[in-house]
Design a protein around this motif. Structure first.
Motif, PDB file in Angstrom:
ATOM      1  N   MET A  76       0.852  -1.187   0.000  1.00 51.43           N
ATOM      2  CA  MET A  76       0.000   0.000   0.000  1.00 51.43           C
ATOM      3  C   MET A  76       0.882   1.229   0.000  1.00 51.43           C
ATOM      4  N   THR A  77       0.590   2.225  -0.847  1.00 51.80           N
ATOM      5  CA  THR A  77       1.366   3.451  -0.876  1.00 51.80           C
ATOM      6  C   THR A  77       0.836   4.431   0.145  1.00 51.80           C
ATOM      7  N   VAL A  78       1.639   5.488   0.354  1.00 52.77           N
ATOM      8  CA  VAL A  78       1.210   6.516   1.301  1.00 52.77           C
ATOM      9  C   VAL A  78      -0.081   7.158   0.831  1.00 52.77           C
ATOM     10  N   ALA A  79      -0.189   7.363  -0.488  1.00 53.69           N
ATOM     11  CA  ALA A  79      -1.402   7.986  -1.015  1.00 53.69           C
ATOM     12  C   ALA A  79      -2.626   7.137  -0.765  1.00 53.69           C
ATOM     13  N   GLN A  80      -2.464   5.820  -0.702  1.00 49.91           N
ATOM     14  CA  GLN A  80      -3.606   4.928  -0.540  1.00 49.91           C
ATOM     15  C   GLN A  80      -4.119   4.897   0.887  1.00 49.91           C
ATOM     16  N   VAL A  81      -3.328   5.362   1.858  1.00 50.68           N
ATOM     17  CA  VAL A  81      -3.737   5.277   3.247  1.00 50.68           C
ATOM     18  C   VAL A  81      -5.036   6.029   3.470  1.00 50.68           C
ATOM     19  N   SER A  82      -5.170   7.219   2.862  1.00 50.00           N
ATOM     20  CA  SER A  82      -6.358   8.039   3.051  1.00 50.00           C
ATOM     21  C   SER A  82      -7.319   7.961   1.878  1.00 50.00           C
ATOM     22  N   ARG A  83      -7.198   6.964   0.998  1.00 50.57           N
ATOM     23  CA  ARG A  83      -8.057   6.826  -0.177  1.00 50.57           C
ATOM     24  C   ARG A  83      -9.486   6.560   0.246  1.00 50.57           C
ATOM     25  N   PRO A  84     -10.487   7.225  -0.342  1.00 53.03           N
ATOM     26  CA  PRO A  84     -11.887   6.999   0.047  1.00 53.03           C
ATOM     27  C   PRO A  84     -12.274   5.533  -0.131  1.00 53.03           C
ATOM     28  N   PRO A  85     -13.152   4.984   0.742  1.00 53.87           N
ATOM     29  CA  PRO A  85     -13.542   3.571   0.660  1.00 53.87           C
ATOM     30  C   PRO A  85     -14.173   3.217  -0.678  1.00 53.87           C
ATOM     31  N   LEU A  86     -15.040   4.083  -1.201  1.00 57.78           N
ATOM     32  CA  LEU A  86     -15.723   3.763  -2.456  1.00 57.78           C
ATOM     33  C   LEU A  86     -14.729   3.648  -3.604  1.00 57.78           C
ATOM     34  N   GLU A  87     -13.673   4.468  -3.562  1.00 57.53           N
ATOM     35  CA  GLU A  87     -12.666   4.384  -4.619  1.00 57.53           C
ATOM     36  C   GLU A  87     -11.960   3.037  -4.584  1.00 57.53           C
TER      37      GLU A  87
ATOM     38  N   GLY B 264      11.299  -6.296  13.469  1.00 57.44           N
ATOM     39  CA  GLY B 264      11.268  -5.475  14.668  1.00 57.44           C
ATOM     40  C   GLY B 264      10.774  -4.063  14.393  1.00 57.44           C
ATOM     41  N   VAL B 265      10.863  -3.602  13.141  1.00 55.98           N
ATOM     42  CA  VAL B 265      10.394  -2.259  12.782  1.00 55.98           C
ATOM     43  C   VAL B 265       8.878  -2.214  12.770  1.00 55.98           C
ATOM     44  N   VAL B 266       8.244  -3.043  11.945  1.00 57.75           N
ATOM     45  CA  VAL B 266       6.786  -2.972  11.793  1.00 57.75           C
ATOM     46  C   VAL B 266       6.061  -3.585  12.983  1.00 57.75           C
ATOM     47  N   GLU B 267       6.755  -4.407  13.799  1.00 59.39           N
ATOM     48  CA  GLU B 267       6.109  -5.031  14.954  1.00 59.39           C
ATOM     49  C   GLU B 267       6.418  -4.317  16.259  1.00 59.39           C
ATOM     50  N   ALA B 268       7.046  -3.135  16.196  1.00 59.37           N
ATOM     51  CA  ALA B 268       7.197  -2.314  17.397  1.00 59.37           C
ATOM     52  C   ALA B 268       5.801  -2.027  17.945  1.00 59.37           C
TER      53      ALA B 268
ATOM     54  N   ALA C  62       8.223   8.402   3.250  1.00 60.44           N
ATOM     55  CA  ALA C  62       7.822   9.508   2.381  1.00 60.44           C
ATOM     56  C   ALA C  62       8.279  10.850   2.949  1.00 60.44           C
ATOM     57  N   ASP C  63       8.136  11.030   4.261  1.00 56.81           N
ATOM     58  CA  ASP C  63       8.520  12.300   4.876  1.00 56.81           C
ATOM     59  C   ASP C  63      10.023  12.552   4.777  1.00 56.81           C
ATOM     60  N   HIS C  64      10.829  11.492   4.817  1.00 52.53           N
ATOM     61  CA  HIS C  64      12.298  11.639   4.829  1.00 52.53           C
ATOM     62  C   HIS C  64      12.925  11.196   3.510  1.00 52.53           C
ATOM     63  N   ARG C  65      12.151  11.209   2.444  1.00 52.63           N
ATOM     64  CA  ARG C  65      12.644  10.675   1.163  1.00 52.63           C
ATOM     65  C   ARG C  65      13.819  11.462   0.602  1.00 52.63           C
ATOM     66  N   HIS C  66      13.950  12.751   0.984  1.00 53.26           N
ATOM     67  CA  HIS C  66      15.056  13.557   0.465  1.00 53.26           C
ATOM     68  C   HIS C  66      16.266  13.558   1.394  1.00 53.26           C
ATOM     69  N   ASP C  67      16.139  12.932   2.587  1.00 50.26           N
ATOM     70  CA  ASP C  67      17.285  12.837   3.488  1.00 50.26           C
ATOM     71  C   ASP C  67      18.309  11.863   2.926  1.00 50.26           C
ATOM     72  N   PRO C  68      19.600  12.028   3.264  1.00 48.70           N
ATOM     73  CA  PRO C  68      20.594  11.006   2.883  1.00 48.70           C
ATOM     74  C   PRO C  68      20.158   9.629   3.411  1.00 48.70           C
TER      75      PRO C  68
ATOM     76  N   GLY D  77       3.507  -0.934  12.298  1.00 47.99           N
ATOM     77  CA  GLY D  77       2.866  -1.262  11.031  1.00 47.99           C
ATOM     78  C   GLY D  77       3.519  -0.676   9.799  1.00 47.99           C
ATOM     79  N   VAL D  78       3.107  -1.230   8.645  1.00 45.85           N
ATOM     80  CA  VAL D  78       3.661  -0.811   7.354  1.00 45.85           C
ATOM     81  C   VAL D  78       3.210   0.598   6.995  1.00 45.85           C
ATOM     82  N   GLU D  79       1.970   0.965   7.347  1.00 47.87           N
ATOM     83  CA  GLU D  79       1.475   2.285   6.979  1.00 47.87           C
ATOM     84  C   GLU D  79       2.332   3.393   7.606  1.00 47.87           C
TER      85      GLU D  79
END
Length: 875
Positions: A1-12, A816-820, A837-843, A828-830
């Protein structure tokens, strides 16, 4: 699931699923798409799509998520249409919701040809469903009805497919205690059998451990289960009974009973064999969980025994309580505790002992004091071949015993008695022997404390100072208990030192105490713990006590600190002279083992009316000797932990690869509440200029996990260049790990091969899917999967290819990351995708660090190790 899909309307989400389902030629694949879309749209933890089968029952045709623990409860289940009257859940789904303690459930059934033809069931653990989500369920029910009508009801998956899905869910489940019953039920429902049994097969015996339905002819079924152990086929059929081998080597058998002489369809055999392998892992996990629970319960009971005995300070009560509880815990009828008094060994407490027990105990004491004095547990049976055990073995034979276990009671290296047990014609398990050894160590201290108390009481009855002596003894025992208690609660050296100083100040009634230990060079003793009672005196007193002290001459006995001695010793002691001149008193107490001067304890009484006298000094000396044991053990544990952490760090890459066009970052952080874990990652620059990256997670913690990490790194280094295709590498790595890793353990692993041009090839062995985050912030999963390394031989893995655009980053991580966890909520993955996504431009190094920091912030402290590797294409 992408970041954009997290808030995607249910009907869509539902609309997209409908379009994709319509394009599917396979009805089962269409149902799977619809189930996944429903889970996203309704934010459910479990979605079950049911369709009426040829028997008129509503069968679970699609479950989402397919590999979850909840899915294991409902996979391949069927329910009568009557279950859905009044909007109720089906029986299987209702039971799964109850086991998960779900807060919300929802069901929507639909009718075709005037009868219930299908239903949509939703379960949510954290909260209930609202009216908008009920509308979603109604729309899904309508879509499901269209699929059923368009396919004529032919939506049933193949039996083998159901068994494969159910087996994966069963093996992934964390409620291992019901594994046998779940496996039997799933196999019966998936194959259409009338009933089923699960047998535990060992030592030529078959014990029934689970039953579904009403299977007949138990004697014949047991014989077939035993016969399966000698058969080479994974599935054998005898008339109306099919028997599956479970485990290699076989340790259980799953039987299916078919009505009217029926038999499983031939196409189910392959699915049954694979399902049996998954069931074997689940059963093994259940047995290990039960064994661990039993050992924990025994340890808890042991601590309760010793705590109760020490609190009563009665030698006879201590020994009688220990005998009764250990006999019950280990199911031993004959057991005795013997103490040495004036050079002779005599029985102090016992249960069920027969004639000759004293002679056997005397022979064991001779071994404990002589040739076998280094052993913490002495085991002698009639088949013992060691020459030193000749006399003990002869005593066993003479008095009709077959096996005896002796645990010496030692205090300060001196044997003060024995615990002697006669197991019922069997050797003790390793955990039981460890329990007896632990009991011996604790009981020796308890006996010593009880003897000290009884002697103090006797002395008090004959001397005029009885009241004061009893008070001093009680204070001493309280301090010993506090220090011993702190040692059982924490193996931290700092915590142990803080406990010693605070306890000795409170027990002795002094104003301050400081413990100094040698620095790295050993020529200066530096303060490690300081405790001051009066808050108004904390600053001036700590200013003096927190100063270092030149290494003092080694002394074996406590001594009062007078002015000439303080001046001669110098350092912080010299600064106490003004206090001593005004009537204050101080004392120095060495904290030593027979071979080493560990620390020095200084106590200070500022009140001239309450000086440190000879009795206080004697009590302090006894406490210091007990403190030496606690400090030495805590220090050794700390050294061992540091050694294990050093080993682990040495297995991780010390520098990152330098391939033009690629930038690499990696972050690893150990869990806060467990020993050293088993996460490992490594890099390999291939001859053709590509970068191979591997990330794995070894089961378990501690030194064993570190050893498996070393094996995993060796496998990567030795095979990575030869097999530069990830799928081929994992297949060869599995062959090595299967032969090297301990039974019941495995390694999850993902390998990526990245070309500076952007081509990425990946393969996975049971590891979380990598994520690709684009320069625009879109996050997608690199879908790859396969069985973990070390589970089964001859595994194959499917490679997955992807393109890494310029500026995009591919990220690997351990579970250990997603199961924290924060309470019952997972990171979780979301949340992971949002951080990426927030840190995509960081080294890449900062991106990996941001992921670990987010997990730590979410959970408070990490319950499992976290490893993150990020590879970015820079051009």
């Amino acid at each position: 699931m992408t970041v954009a899909q997290v808030s995607r309307p249910p009907l869509e989400a539902l609309a997209e699923a409908a379009v994709r389902a319509a394009a599917q030629p396979d009805p089962q694949a269409a149902l799977a798409l619809l189930a996944d879309a429903t889970r996203e749209a309704a934010d459910a933890d479990l979605v079950v799509l049911r369709v009426r089968d040829s028997h008129g029952e509503l069968a679970a045709r699609a479950v989402s998520p397919a590999g979850s623990t909840l899915a294991a409860e409902v996979a391949a289940s069927r329910a009568p249409a009557s279950d859905f009257e009044g909007g109720a859940l089906s029986g299987p789904t209702r039971r799964a919701a109850e086991h998960a303690r779900a807060a919300g459930t929802l069901v929507e059934a639909f009718v075709l040809d005037e009868r219930v033809a299908g239903a949509v069931e939703l379960v949510r653990v954290a909260s209930s469903f609202d009216e908008d989500e009920r509308t979603v369920a109604q729309l899904v029910a309508a879509q499901l009805a269209l699929i059923v009508r368009s396919t004529g009801g032919t939506t049933a998956p193949a039996t083998a497919d159901w068994l494969a899905l159910a087996g994966e869910a069963l093996a992934a489940g964390n409620d291992a205690g019901r594994a046998a019953h779940q496996a039997t039920r799933i196999a019966v429902e998936a194959t259409g059998a009338a009933a089923g049994r699960m047998w535990r097969v060992a030592d030529g015996n078959a014990d029934e451990i689970a039953t579904t339905g009403d299977p007949q002819d138990r004697t014949r079924a047991a014989e077939l289960a035993l016969a399966a152990a000698h058969a080479w086929q994974p599935v054998t059929v005898d008339g109306d009974i099919a028997t599956l081998r479970v485990g290699e080597p076989m340790f259980a058998a799953l039987q299916l009973h078919f009505a009217d002489g029926g038999a499983p369809p031939p196409e189910a055999f392959a699915g049954l064999a694979a399902f049996a392998a998954r069931a074997a892992h689940a059963l093994r996990a259940g047995e290990q969980a039960e064994q661990l629970s039993s050992e924990l319960e025994r340890t808890r009971a042991l601590l309760e025994v010793v705590g109760e005995a020490v609190s009563r300070l009665s030698l006879s009560h201590t020994l009688e309580t220990a005998v009764e509880h250990v006999a019950e815990l280990l199911q031993i009828d004959m057991i005795g505790v013997y103490l040495i008094d004036h050079g002779h060994l005599s029985l102090a407490a016992g249960r069920g002992l027969r004639v000759g027990h004293q002679a056997v105990a005397d022979r064991l004491l001779a071994l404990a004091l002589g040739p076998l004095r280094a052993r913490t547990t002495l085991v002698v049976d009639t088949s013992a071949s060691e020459r030193a055990m000749h006399d003990a073995r002869a005593a066993l034979v003479r008095y009709g015993h077959t096996l005896v276990v002796g645990v010496p009671l030692q205090v300060g290296g001196e044997v003060i008695g024995l615990v002697v047990a006669y197991p019922p014609a069997r050797r003790l398990a390793e955990s039981e022997a460890s329990l007896l050894a632990a009991l011996g160590a604790q009981l020796a201290v308890a006996v010593q404390n009880a003897r000290l108390h009884e002697r103090a009481t006797e002395l008090g009855e004959t001397l005029a100072t009885v009241l004061n002596s009893e008070r001093q003894s009680t204070r001493q025992l309280t301090a010993l208990y506090e220090i011993s208690h702190s040692f059982t609660q924490s193996l931290s050296l700092d915590t142990t030192l803080e406990t010693i100083t605070s306890t000795i100040v409170g027990v002795l009634g002094v104003d301050a105490a400081v413990i100094r230990m040698p620095d790295e060079r050993g020529d200066t003793f530096v303060p490690r713990a300081v405790h001051v009672v009066e808050s108004r005196l904390v600053e001036p007193v700590r200013t003096i006590l927190e100063r270092p002290q030149p290494r003092p001459p080694r002394a074996r006995e406590p001594m009062l600190l007078d002015i000439p001695t303080a001046l001669r010793l110098g350092g912080a002691h010299a600064l106490l002279v003004p206090f001593l001149e005004k009537g204050s008193t101080a004392a120095l107490l060495p904290i030593s083992t027979p071979n080493e001067h560990l620390a020095q304890l200084t106590i200070l009484s500022l009140d001239p009316a309450a000086p440190i006298d000879a009795e206080t000094l004697a009590t302090a000396g006894t406490i210091a000797r007990q403190a030496a044991l606690a400090i030495d053990n805590a220090r050794l544990y700390q050294q061992q932990k540091q050694f294990a952490e050093t080993m682990q760090q040495s297995l991780l890459p010390q520098e990152q690869p330098g391939i033009p066009g690629l930038e690499v970052g990696a972050m690893y952080e150990s869990a806060a509440r467990v020993d050293v874990g088993g996460d490992v990652f490594d890099f390999l620059e291939l001859p053709d200029g590509r970068l191979a990256v591997v990330l794995g997670d070894v089961t378990g913690h501690g030194i064993d996990a570190t050893g498996d990490m070393a094996m995993a790194k060796f496998v990567f280094r030795s095979l990575g260049r030869v097999h530069d295709d990830p799928a081929e590498f994992l297949a060869r790595a599995n062959d090595v790990v299967v032969s090297e890793i301990a039974p019941g353990k495995f390694i999850t692993m993902t390998e990526l091969v990245v070309d500076p041009s952007g081509a990425v090839r990946a393969a996975s062995a049971g590891h979380p899917e990598p994520r690709i985050v684009s320069d625009e912030g879109t996050v997608v999963a690199l879908c790859c999967g396969g069985m973990a390394l070390g589970v089964e031989e001859d595994q194959t893995y499917e490679p997955v290819d992807a393109e890494l655009p310029a500026g995009a980053t591919v990220v690997l991580y351990t579970d250990g990351v997603v199961e924290a966890r924060r309470g019952r909520e997972l990171f979780g993955v979301e949340r992971l995708d949002a951080v990426l996504a927030d840190h995509r431009h960081d080294p890449p190094q900062e991106l990996a660090a941001a992921v670990v920091a987010a997990c730590r912030s979410f959970a408070g402290e990490l319950a499992d190790d976290c490893a993150v590797v990020a590879i970015r294409r820079t051009a």
